[in-house]
Design a protein around this motif. Structure first.
Motif, PDB file in Angstrom:
ATOM      1  N   ALA A   1      47.189   8.534 -22.033  1.00 23.19           N
ATOM      2  CA  ALA A   1      46.792   7.699 -21.183  1.00 23.19           C
ATOM      3  C   ALA A   1      47.905   7.085 -20.536  1.00 23.19           C
ATOM      4  O   ALA A   1      47.685   6.924 -18.634  1.00 23.19           O
ATOM      5  CB  ALA A   1      45.830   6.825 -21.478  1.00 23.19           C
TER       6      ALA A   1
ATOM      7  N   ALA B   1      48.853   9.676 -17.875  1.00 25.06           N
ATOM      8  CA  ALA B   1      47.996   9.492 -16.953  1.00 25.06           C
ATOM      9  C   ALA B   1      48.357   8.481 -15.909  1.00 25.06           C
ATOM     10  O   ALA B   1      48.242   9.081 -14.232  1.00 25.06           O
ATOM     11  CB  ALA B   1      46.628   9.814 -17.291  1.00 25.06           C
ATOM     12  N   VAL B   2      48.772   7.178 -16.355  1.00 28.61           N
ATOM     13  CA  VAL B   2      48.633   5.920 -15.269  1.00 28.61           C
ATOM     14  C   VAL B   2      50.217   6.592 -13.940  1.00 28.61           C
ATOM     15  O   VAL B   2      50.078   5.567 -13.155  1.00 28.61           O
ATOM     16  CB  VAL B   2      48.344   4.991 -16.553  1.00 28.61           C
TER      17      VAL B   2
ATOM     18  N   ILE C   1      49.429   8.877 -12.011  1.00 31.79           N
ATOM     19  CA  ILE C   1      48.940   8.527 -10.179  1.00 31.79           C
ATOM     20  C   ILE C   1      49.256   7.335  -9.910  1.00 31.79           C
ATOM     21  O   ILE C   1      49.565   7.532  -8.394  1.00 31.79           O
ATOM     22  CB  ILE C   1      47.860   8.508 -11.518  1.00 31.79           C
TER      23      ILE C   1
ATOM     24  N   GLU D   1      48.037  -1.689 -10.882  1.00 28.93           N
ATOM     25  CA  GLU D   1      46.464  -1.280 -10.745  1.00 28.93           C
ATOM     26  C   GLU D   1      45.834  -0.463 -11.350  1.00 28.93           C
ATOM     27  O   GLU D   1      44.758   0.342 -11.708  1.00 28.93           O
ATOM     28  CB  GLU D   1      46.818  -1.487  -9.070  1.00 28.93           C
ATOM     29  N   SER D   2      46.601   0.768 -11.645  1.00 27.31           N
ATOM     30  CA  SER D   2      46.308   1.716 -12.337  1.00 27.31           C
ATOM     31  C   SER D   2      45.893   1.936 -13.785  1.00 27.31           C
ATOM     32  O   SER D   2      44.410   2.180 -14.207  1.00 27.31           O
ATOM     33  CB  SER D   2      47.309   2.971 -12.048  1.00 27.31           C
TER      34      SER D   2
ATOM     35  N   GLU E   1      42.684  -0.391 -13.670  1.00 28.22           N
ATOM     36  CA  GLU E   1      41.281   0.802 -13.682  1.00 28.22           C
ATOM     37  C   GLU E   1      40.889   1.985 -14.412  1.00 28.22           C
ATOM     38  O   GLU E   1      40.450   2.284 -14.734  1.00 28.22           O
ATOM     39  CB  GLU E   1      41.923   1.688 -12.425  1.00 28.22           C
ATOM     40  N   LEU E   2      42.445   1.899 -15.025  1.00 29.12           N
ATOM     41  CA  LEU E   2      42.718   2.915 -16.764  1.00 29.12           C
ATOM     42  C   LEU E   2      41.173   2.051 -17.042  1.00 29.12           C
ATOM     43  O   LEU E   2      40.209   3.046 -18.285  1.00 29.12           O
ATOM     44  CB  LEU E   2      43.651   3.231 -17.072  1.00 29.12           C
ATOM     45  N   LYS E   3      41.373   0.916 -17.650  1.00 23.67           N
ATOM     46  CA  LYS E   3      41.010   0.024 -18.737  1.00 23.67           C
ATOM     47  C   LYS E   3      39.371  -0.226 -18.025  1.00 23.67           C
ATOM     48  O   LYS E   3      38.343  -0.226 -18.708  1.00 23.67           O
ATOM     49  CB  LYS E   3      41.714  -1.544 -18.816  1.00 23.67           C
TER      50      LYS E   3
ATOM     51  N   VAL F   1      37.724   1.975 -16.196  1.00 24.61           N
ATOM     52  CA  VAL F   1      37.243   3.417 -16.338  1.00 24.61           C
ATOM     53  C   VAL F   1      36.396   3.527 -17.635  1.00 24.61           C
ATOM     54  O   VAL F   1      35.196   4.320 -18.049  1.00 24.61           O
ATOM     55  CB  VAL F   1      37.167   3.993 -15.915  1.00 24.61           C
ATOM     56  N   THR F   2      37.285   3.065 -18.267  1.00 29.15           N
ATOM     57  CA  THR F   2      36.870   4.140 -19.864  1.00 29.15           C
ATOM     58  C   THR F   2      36.119   2.512 -20.784  1.00 29.15           C
ATOM     59  O   THR F   2      35.302   2.712 -22.438  1.00 29.15           O
ATOM     60  CB  THR F   2      38.108   3.867 -21.120  1.00 29.15           C
TER      61      THR F   2
ATOM     62  N   GLY G   1      34.022   1.448 -18.724  1.00 27.00           N
ATOM     63  CA  GLY G   1      32.209   1.196 -18.100  1.00 27.00           C
ATOM     64  C   GLY G   1      31.143   2.076 -18.221  1.00 27.00           C
ATOM     65  O   GLY G   1      30.372   2.304 -17.819  1.00 27.00           O
ATOM     66  N   ALA G   2      31.337   3.224 -19.711  1.00 30.79           N
ATOM     67  CA  ALA G   2      30.524   3.686 -20.746  1.00 30.79           C
ATOM     68  C   ALA G   2      30.207   3.675 -21.648  1.00 30.79           C
ATOM     69  O   ALA G   2      31.086   3.354 -22.712  1.00 30.79           O
ATOM     70  CB  ALA G   2      31.314   5.283 -19.498  1.00 30.79           C
TER      71      ALA G   2
END
Lengths: 188, 188
Positions: free
Chosen positions: B149, B152-153, B156, B176-177, B180-182, B184-185, B187-188
């Motif tokens: 992860a 990936a941060v 990107i 910021e990335s 966003e990772l936090k 997006v992970t 949020g589901a």
């Protein structure tokens, strides 16, 4: 020649994996693979472009299934929920392929060129998933990060699944990896 | 021969990048790079093993900095906090290298072999970070997932940072990335 051979594709793949394991990938020829499978070279080339393709034909199928499931997720699904549907589809595809997957991985691990090819396939998968999420209206960088995270979950669950002592189905390992990802990203 | 050339390494890198952009990476020779830099081929080979090395010498430095910062994080730091210290160290390293990074990326994007090499370097970085986290007592699969992860941060944030219209420092794009990772992970 040209006559129908029952499951020629599967027989060729099985023969190829057995030979790669016995003599090494580099030392194996297409002629030997065809002979071991009781088929002709011509039949081999009707199914695979070359001996490397035997190892990577499944990667296209995997990408198609993964992307298809994400694209077909309910419109309301959050990015990671959509990706989870893709991961489930992939787990199902692998369910009855564990032996092949284990043998394949041993061949790939032993060869630098094949390891590179595997990295390219995973990068291609991440790019395809990013594109699919963008098509679902997910903005960047969230789309790219979610896609890369999902590919990492697949990669790590797959690595665990093919360990001989591991007996749990891939779906369970994927769920566990997803939970670990969430824990590790929320813990800081 | 052998005499000290002020910043020979930097001059060679700059000359190489300029030539790769002008004529293409494949078409450029070490002799041309040395000539453009006003140096000898012998000096070139004192600094770089080959013309590809000019593009990837920084990857080793990046891995060393990243891993060193993670290894040196307070013992109590959670995996993602330790990785964030590594990402900050990387952002600092890149701070005054944006022009070089942009030119380098254009060369790499245009060449399949160099793109593969870049993927290998990122995979090596993820493996090194996984090992460092394991050494800090983080269990698998959490260590591998956190490392992947974080890579990936970085990847990107880097891609966004080198876009010409982007004016924010890399550190901000990394933060910021990470956020966003936090999101997006979780949020589901």
């Amino acid at each position: 020649m040209g006559r129908w051979e029952p499951d020629a594709r599967g027989r060729l793949a099985k023969a190829a994996l057995a030979l790669y394991a016995e003599r090494g990938y580099e030392q194996t020829t297409v002629a030997e693979i065809a002979k071991r499978a009781g088929l002709t070279e011509r039949t081999f080339f009707r199914h695979y472009a070359d001996k490397r393709e035997v190892l990577f034909a499944g990667a296209g199928e995997l990408e198609g299934l993964f992307v298809g499931a994400v694209a077909g997720a309910p419109e309301s699904a959050a990015p990671l929920d959509a990706l989870t549907l893709g991961l489930d589809a992939v787990a199902e595809m692998f369910a009855d392929r564990r032996e092949f997957a284990c043998r394949r991985q041993a061949v790939i691990t032993a060869n630098a060129e094949l390891r590179e090819r595997e990295l390219i396939k995973l990068a291609s998968l991440a790019a395809a998933l990013t594109g699919t999420l963008r098509g679902r209206g997910v903005a960047q960088p969230a789309a790219g990060l979610a896609a890369e995270a999902a590919v990492a979950v697949f990669k790590i669950a797959f690595e665990r699944w093919i360990v001989p002592a591991e007996e749990r189905p891939m779906r369970e390992l994927i769920r566990e990896s997803l939970a670990e990802l969430k824990a590790v990203t929320s813990g800081a």
